[in-house]
Design a protein around this motif. Structure first.
Motif, PDB file in Angstrom:
ATOM      1  N   ALA A  56       0.862  -1.459  -0.083  1.00 22.47           N
ATOM      2  CA  ALA A  56      -0.051  -0.061   0.105  1.00 22.47           C
ATOM      3  C   ALA A  56       0.920   1.082   0.046  1.00 22.47           C
ATOM      4  O   ALA A  56       0.709   2.146  -0.625  1.00 22.47           O
ATOM      5  CB  ALA A  56      -0.950  -0.015   1.336  1.00 22.47           C
ATOM      6  N   ASP A  57       2.015   1.300   0.832  1.00 24.99           N
ATOM      7  CA  ASP A  57       2.821   2.432   0.812  1.00 24.99           C
ATOM      8  C   ASP A  57       3.570   2.576  -0.494  1.00 24.99           C
ATOM      9  O   ASP A  57       3.675   3.626  -0.995  1.00 24.99           O
ATOM     10  CB  ASP A  57       3.876   2.146   1.966  1.00 24.99           C
ATOM     11  CG  ASP A  57       3.479   2.349   3.493  1.00 24.99           C
ATOM     12  OD1 ASP A  57       2.192   2.892   3.295  1.00 24.99           O
ATOM     13  OD2 ASP A  57       4.164   1.825   4.185  1.00 24.99           O
ATOM     14  N   LYS A  58       3.943   1.476  -1.205  1.00 23.00           N
ATOM     15  CA  LYS A  58       4.597   1.645  -2.568  1.00 23.00           C
ATOM     16  C   LYS A  58       3.631   2.416  -3.608  1.00 23.00           C
ATOM     17  O   LYS A  58       4.113   3.135  -4.326  1.00 23.00           O
ATOM     18  CB  LYS A  58       5.004   0.291  -3.219  1.00 23.00           C
ATOM     19  CG  LYS A  58       6.406  -0.603  -2.585  1.00 23.00           C
ATOM     20  CD  LYS A  58       6.528  -1.368  -3.234  1.00 23.00           C
ATOM     21  CE  LYS A  58       7.790  -2.329  -2.280  1.00 23.00           C
ATOM     22  NZ  LYS A  58       8.247  -3.625  -2.883  1.00 23.00           N
ATOM     23  N   VAL A  59       2.420   1.917  -3.470  1.00 20.51           N
ATOM     24  CA  VAL A  59       1.302   2.376  -4.374  1.00 20.51           C
ATOM     25  C   VAL A  59       1.093   3.961  -4.125  1.00 20.51           C
ATOM     26  O   VAL A  59       0.841   4.740  -5.201  1.00 20.51           O
ATOM     27  CB  VAL A  59       0.047   1.679  -4.108  1.00 20.51           C
ATOM     28  CG1 VAL A  59      -1.233   2.276  -5.056  1.00 20.51           C
ATOM     29  CG2 VAL A  59       0.319   0.211  -4.932  1.00 20.51           C
ATOM     30  N   ALA A  60       1.073   4.279  -2.956  1.00 19.66           N
ATOM     31  CA  ALA A  60       0.886   5.668  -2.282  1.00 19.66           C
ATOM     32  C   ALA A  60       2.013   6.305  -2.902  1.00 19.66           C
ATOM     33  O   ALA A  60       1.804   7.505  -3.440  1.00 19.66           O
ATOM     34  CB  ALA A  60       0.690   5.727  -0.956  1.00 19.66           C
ATOM     35  N   ASP A  61       3.251   5.917  -2.713  1.00 17.02           N
ATOM     36  CA  ASP A  61       4.311   6.642  -3.302  1.00 17.02           C
ATOM     37  C   ASP A  61       4.518   6.867  -4.744  1.00 17.02           C
ATOM     38  O   ASP A  61       4.728   7.946  -5.309  1.00 17.02           O
ATOM     39  CB  ASP A  61       5.649   5.882  -2.905  1.00 17.02           C
ATOM     40  CG  ASP A  61       6.057   6.229  -1.393  1.00 17.02           C
ATOM     41  OD1 ASP A  61       5.351   6.878  -0.560  1.00 17.02           O
ATOM     42  OD2 ASP A  61       6.837   5.382  -0.868  1.00 17.02           O
ATOM     43  N   LYS A  62       4.144   5.691  -5.585  1.00 17.20           N
ATOM     44  CA  LYS A  62       4.092   5.730  -6.976  1.00 17.20           C
ATOM     45  C   LYS A  62       3.019   6.928  -7.221  1.00 17.20           C
ATOM     46  O   LYS A  62       3.327   7.630  -8.269  1.00 17.20           O
ATOM     47  CB  LYS A  62       3.581   4.438  -7.302  1.00 17.20           C
ATOM     48  CG  LYS A  62       3.986   4.310  -9.065  1.00 17.20           C
ATOM     49  CD  LYS A  62       3.523   2.828  -9.495  1.00 17.20           C
ATOM     50  CE  LYS A  62       4.798   1.983  -9.327  1.00 17.20           C
ATOM     51  NZ  LYS A  62       4.801   0.717  -9.964  1.00 17.20           N
ATOM     52  N   LEU A  63       1.738   6.791  -6.692  1.00 15.54           N
ATOM     53  CA  LEU A  63       0.684   8.052  -6.986  1.00 15.54           C
ATOM     54  C   LEU A  63       1.073   9.228  -6.754  1.00 15.54           C
ATOM     55  O   LEU A  63       1.075  10.283  -7.520  1.00 15.54           O
ATOM     56  CB  LEU A  63      -0.531   7.740  -6.146  1.00 15.54           C
ATOM     57  CG  LEU A  63      -1.083   6.431  -6.737  1.00 15.54           C
ATOM     58  CD1 LEU A  63      -2.767   6.179  -5.760  1.00 15.54           C
ATOM     59  CD2 LEU A  63      -1.839   6.624  -8.062  1.00 15.54           C
ATOM     60  N   GLN A  64       1.979   9.510  -5.611  1.00 18.74           N
ATOM     61  CA  GLN A  64       2.431  10.917  -5.267  1.00 18.74           C
ATOM     62  C   GLN A  64       3.579  11.316  -6.217  1.00 18.74           C
ATOM     63  O   GLN A  64       3.496  12.447  -6.532  1.00 18.74           O
ATOM     64  CB  GLN A  64       2.984  10.675  -3.717  1.00 18.74           C
ATOM     65  CG  GLN A  64       3.245  11.984  -3.519  1.00 18.74           C
ATOM     66  CD  GLN A  64       3.282  12.158  -1.713  1.00 18.74           C
ATOM     67  OE1 GLN A  64       3.815  11.195  -1.202  1.00 18.74           O
ATOM     68  NE2 GLN A  64       3.327  13.324  -0.891  1.00 18.74           N
ATOM     69  N   SER A  65       4.222  10.133  -6.794  1.00 20.17           N
ATOM     70  CA  SER A  65       5.658  10.820  -7.551  1.00 20.17           C
ATOM     71  C   SER A  65       4.771  11.073  -8.877  1.00 20.17           C
ATOM     72  O   SER A  65       5.595  11.958  -9.593  1.00 20.17           O
ATOM     73  CB  SER A  65       6.434   9.558  -7.700  1.00 20.17           C
ATOM     74  OG  SER A  65       5.860   8.488  -8.241  1.00 20.17           O
TER      75      SER A  65
END
Length: 192
Positions: A56-65
């Motif tokens: 979930a953190d990876k997906v959030a980071d990818k969306l934020q980037s």
């Protein structure tokens, strides 16, 4: 008639070859975690939760980037990655060595002296080749030895401190003169 007992089938970890319930006590538990999540998820339920949180953190980071944020607040992108720090057992942090060459003159038997050169390897210089070149240039014996701090250094017979800075900077252009220091009376003095 009594039924014959069947042999017990034991499942072993594909990474460390221990039974999965003992993986956490092995030396490579971090490497065993993906295998354990895939093959025995009921044995370590905390790992499954942890893996889902990381995903979930990876997906959030990818969306934020990409400019899409979960909260819609338009926050600035996160700070760049910090330098990786090597941790030793016991929680000690290994410091990165400063790139500097330290030259020290050690007197023995009142008249004889040895010049030690430390830190050349930090500039990509092979110490064995450097000791040969120093020995030929100054017509003395030169050898690679382990110093008191368990790091290799070059010991050159004789007092060659007067010429060695120029020789080092000419022979190895990667070594700047500003990175060469002398140890005089227990103090580090720049050569330049």
């Amino acid at each position: 008639m009594a039924e014959k007992p069947q042999p017990v089938r034991v499942l072993y970890c594909g990474v460390c070859s221990l039974p999965p319930e003992y993986c956490e006590f092995g030396s490579d538990f971090e490497k065993c975690k993906p295998w354990s999540i895939q093959n025995v998820p009921d044995l370590y339920p905390d790992l499954l939760k942890e893996a889902n949180e990381k995903e979930a953190d990876k997906v959030a980071d990818k969306l934020q980037s990409t400019g899409i944020s979960g909260a819609g607040d338009g926050a600035a992108p996160s700070a760049p990655k910090q330098e990786e720090v090597k941790r030793l057992p016991g929680g000690k942090i290994k410091k990165k060595d400063k790139q500097e060459v330290v030259i020290e003159k050690v007197v023995r038997n009142k008249r004889k002296c040895i010049t030690t050169v430390k830190g050349l390897e930090l500039f990509g210089v092979k110490l064995s080749d450097a000791s040969k070149k120093l020995g030929k240039k100054f017509a003395t014996g030169a050898s690679v030895v382990k110093g008191p701090s368990e790091k290799e250094q070059i010991d050159v017979q004789g007092d060659i401190a007067y010429d060695i800075v120029e020789f080092i900077t000419d022979t190895w252009p990667d070594v700047p003169e500003a990175a060469i220091f002398f140890i005089e009376d227990g103090r580090k003095v720049p050569a330049a």
